[in-house]
Design a protein around this motif. Structure first.
Motif, PDB file in Angstrom:
ATOM      1  N   LEU A 190       0.834  -1.198   0.000  1.00 53.96           N
ATOM      2  CA  LEU A 190       0.000   0.000   0.000  1.00 53.96           C
ATOM      3  C   LEU A 190       0.871   1.251   0.000  1.00 53.96           C
ATOM      4  N   GLY A 191       1.876   1.277   0.908  1.00 54.76           N
ATOM      5  CA  GLY A 191       2.774   2.416   0.986  1.00 54.76           C
ATOM      6  C   GLY A 191       3.615   2.578  -0.264  1.00 54.76           C
ATOM      7  N   GLN A 192       4.164   1.478  -0.741  1.00 55.60           N
ATOM      8  CA  GLN A 192       5.008   1.506  -1.935  1.00 55.60           C
ATOM      9  C   GLN A 192       4.224   1.987  -3.152  1.00 55.60           C
ATOM     10  N   THR A 193       3.002   1.484  -3.303  1.00 59.81           N
ATOM     11  CA  THR A 193       2.184   1.855  -4.449  1.00 59.81           C
ATOM     12  C   THR A 193       1.810   3.335  -4.403  1.00 59.81           C
ATOM     13  N   ALA A 194       1.560   3.861  -3.199  1.00 56.71           N
ATOM     14  CA  ALA A 194       1.233   5.283  -3.071  1.00 56.71           C
ATOM     15  C   ALA A 194       2.390   6.147  -3.565  1.00 56.71           C
ATOM     16  N   VAL A 195       3.610   5.804  -3.169  1.00 60.65           N
ATOM     17  CA  VAL A 195       4.788   6.574  -3.601  1.00 60.65           C
ATOM     18  C   VAL A 195       4.983   6.443  -5.111  1.00 60.65           C
ATOM     19  N   GLU A 196       4.901   5.228  -5.619  1.00 55.70           N
ATOM     20  CA  GLU A 196       5.108   5.012  -7.060  1.00 55.70           C
ATOM     21  C   GLU A 196       4.055   5.746  -7.886  1.00 55.70           C
ATOM     22  N   THR A 197       2.823   5.793  -7.379  1.00 49.95           N
ATOM     23  CA  THR A 197       1.753   6.495  -8.093  1.00 49.95           C
ATOM     24  C   THR A 197       2.024   7.996  -8.129  1.00 49.95           C
ATOM     25  N   LEU A 198       2.470   8.547  -7.006  1.00 53.06           N
ATOM     26  CA  LEU A 198       2.808   9.975  -6.963  1.00 53.06           C
ATOM     27  C   LEU A 198       3.916  10.308  -7.955  1.00 53.06           C
ATOM     28  N   LEU A 199       4.980   9.517  -7.945  1.00 50.83           N
ATOM     29  CA  LEU A 199       6.116   9.806  -8.812  1.00 50.83           C
ATOM     30  C   LEU A 199       5.744   9.645 -10.283  1.00 50.83           C
ATOM     31  N   ALA A 200       4.886   8.660 -10.576  1.00 49.87           N
ATOM     32  CA  ALA A 200       4.423   8.499 -11.953  1.00 49.87           C
ATOM     33  C   ALA A 200       3.625   9.721 -12.405  1.00 49.87           C
ATOM     34  N   ASN A 201       2.822  10.291 -11.506  1.00 45.59           N
ATOM     35  CA  ASN A 201       2.050  11.486 -11.834  1.00 45.59           C
ATOM     36  C   ASN A 201       2.951  12.689 -12.065  1.00 45.59           C
ATOM     37  N   LEU A 202       4.048  12.761 -11.310  1.00 42.70           N
ATOM     38  CA  LEU A 202       4.995  13.862 -11.501  1.00 42.70           C
ATOM     39  C   LEU A 202       5.617  13.822 -12.889  1.00 42.70           C
ATOM     40  N   GLU A 203       5.819  12.622 -13.392  1.00 44.03           N
ATOM     41  CA  GLU A 203       6.434  12.478 -14.711  1.00 44.03           C
ATOM     42  C   GLU A 203       5.432  12.692 -15.836  1.00 44.03           C
ATOM     43  N   LYS A 204       4.187  12.207 -15.642  1.00 43.25           N
ATOM     44  CA  LYS A 204       3.212  12.220 -16.736  1.00 43.25           C
ATOM     45  C   LYS A 204       2.275  13.419 -16.689  1.00 43.25           C
ATOM     46  N   ASN A 205       2.150  14.042 -15.493  1.00 47.47           N
ATOM     47  CA  ASN A 205       1.225  15.168 -15.312  1.00 47.47           C
ATOM     48  C   ASN A 205      -0.187  14.833 -15.798  1.00 47.47           C
ATOM     49  N   SER A 206      -0.664  13.647 -15.417  1.00 45.12           N
ATOM     50  CA  SER A 206      -1.991  13.205 -15.844  1.00 45.12           C
ATOM     51  C   SER A 206      -3.069  13.839 -14.970  1.00 45.12           C
ATOM     52  N   ASP A 207      -4.151  14.287 -15.593  1.00 46.48           N
ATOM     53  CA  ASP A 207      -5.270  14.867 -14.848  1.00 46.48           C
ATOM     54  C   ASP A 207      -6.320  13.829 -14.480  1.00 46.48           C
ATOM     55  N   GLU A 208      -6.179  12.612 -14.986  1.00 47.18           N
ATOM     56  CA  GLU A 208      -7.190  11.579 -14.767  1.00 47.18           C
ATOM     57  C   GLU A 208      -6.936  10.855 -13.442  1.00 47.18           C
ATOM     58  N   ALA A 209      -7.900  10.946 -12.522  1.00 45.43           N
ATOM     59  CA  ALA A 209      -7.755  10.294 -11.213  1.00 45.43           C
ATOM     60  C   ALA A 209      -7.924   8.791 -11.361  1.00 45.43           C
ATOM     61  N   LYS A 210      -7.088   8.042 -10.657  1.00 43.78           N
ATOM     62  CA  LYS A 210      -7.105   6.577 -10.732  1.00 43.78           C
ATOM     63  C   LYS A 210      -7.454   5.994  -9.370  1.00 43.78           C
ATOM     64  N   VAL A 211      -8.098   4.837  -9.397  1.00 45.21           N
ATOM     65  CA  VAL A 211      -8.325   4.046  -8.188  1.00 45.21           C
ATOM     66  C   VAL A 211      -7.566   2.742  -8.352  1.00 45.21           C
ATOM     67  N   ILE A 212      -6.611   2.499  -7.449  1.00 43.47           N
ATOM     68  CA  ILE A 212      -5.801   1.285  -7.483  1.00 43.47           C
ATOM     69  C   ILE A 212      -6.212   0.428  -6.298  1.00 43.47           C
ATOM     70  N   GLN A 213      -6.713  -0.754  -6.585  1.00 42.34           N
ATOM     71  CA  GLN A 213      -7.257  -1.614  -5.531  1.00 42.34           C
ATOM     72  C   GLN A 213      -6.356  -2.829  -5.336  1.00 42.34           C
TER      73      GLN A 213
END
Length: 334
Positions: A296-319
């Motif tokens: 859970l913690g690892q995925t949260a960090v990886e998701t943030l960093l991926a957003n920093l690179e892609k600047n995506s406006d589309e919100a995702k839900v990762i389950q």
């Protein structure tokens, strides 16, 4: 404090050459790079994180907000966040909201003013709040963990609590139990509600009856489980098994049952939820639903960093999917 100009003077090179060596932004011959590095070492030069952040528009820092709880679940998730930040070369600023709405908003404002690159929120007691400060910082990605519906744009990391509640109850049924109670968390919180829905789905599939005396809403803490057991006990005959919607409350239930001379699992079977580290060292060791806390913690960090690179406006839900961990607190009934 030494500057790049000081290094350039000592190494007999230009300031731009020093910058390229320090920032590894362009090829510089090995001889010149060695001179620059030796001069930097001699002058005890330390690059300015502030200057670098102004140039790159990145601080290499993430912020995280959590609510204080005696539940080790939160600490285990934070550990996963910290480890992942370290591995990715990021710093982490951790803030505690203590469940207070105003404190949470002030902490968010402080972190944003410190120019964190992204933010993780794990304050599920405040779900459904509209945090309008994010509107002023649209370029800062936000990831929410273990939270229900949100009134602001963010990605969301959560475990599949509906399936987890179903898994727990289904296991009790497969072990021969038909009279099954449930001690829920606060049902105004999304994850607590979903675990309870999973419990109901499993009973409905088997055509088993619901008994209001065996369903108690509580607070996700040890004292809540302790008090909930006493409330069930005072209402009449006990069920043969109880799905307790987190491990902390399960600890309270086991303690209260022991005080009444009720043996676990001989007289009463218990299954928890979360699989906190201490659950396997309880007496008896607790059968529970495992949440992948580090992931859970690892995925949260990886998701943030991926957003920093892609600047995506589309919100995702990762389950992330929970799993059953069988130990010794559930008896098999004939």
């Amino acid at each position: 404090m030494a500057t790049m100009k000081d290094i350039a003077k000592l190494a007999c090179v230009s300031t731009s050459t020093v910058s390229h060596v320090i920032n590894q932004s362009r090829y510089v011959s090995e001889d010149i790079a060695e001179r620059v590095n030796q001069a930097a070492l001699q002058l005890n030069y330390s690059p300015s994180a502030l200057a670098r952040s102004l140039k790159t528009n990145r601080t290499k820092t993430l912020g995280m907000l959590v609510t204080t709880s005696s539940n080790p679940f939160f600490g285990e998730v934070v550990k996963g966040v910290e480890r992942s930040c370290y591995q990715k070369g990021y710093n982490l600023i951790l803030c505690n909201t203590e469940g207070d709405q105003q404190r949470m908003k002030e902490s968010i404002t402080t972190l944003l003013q410190k120019r964190v690159d992204g933010m993780i929120l794990m304050c599920s007691s405040l779900e459904g709040e509209n945090i309008d400060v994010f509107d002023r910082y649209p370029d800062v990605p936000v990831v929410v963990m273990d939270w229900g519906p949100m009134l602001f744009a963010s990605d969301k990391i959560q475990d599949n609590s509906l399936h987890g509640g179903y898994l727990a109850t289904k296991h009790l049924i497969e072990c021969g139990h038909q009279n099954i109670g449930c001690i829920t968390g606060p049902l105004n919180r999304y994850q607590a509600h979903m675990r309870y829905e999973g419990y109901k789905r499993a009973l409905n599939e088997e055509g088993l009856a619901f008994h209001a005396n065996w369903i108690i809403e509580s607070n996700f803490e040890c004292d809540g489980g302790y008090d909930a057991f006493h409330r069930i006990y005072q209402k009449g005959p006990l069920p043969s098994a109880i799905f307790v919607c987190n491990d902390m409350m399960a600890m309270g239930v086991i303690n209260a049952a022991n005080e009444k001379g009720i043996a676990i699992p001989k007289d009463l079977s218990i299954i928890g939820y979360d699989d906190i580290q201490i659950s396997k060292y309880m007496t008896p060791s607790l059968t529970t639903i495992h949440q992948p806390k580090h992931r859970l913690g690892q995925t949260a960090v990886e998701t943030l960093l991926a957003n920093l690179e892609k600047n995506s406006d589309e919100a995702k839900v990762i389950q992330l999917e929970p799993t059953l961990v069988k130990r010794c607190s559930v008896a098999i009934r004939p």
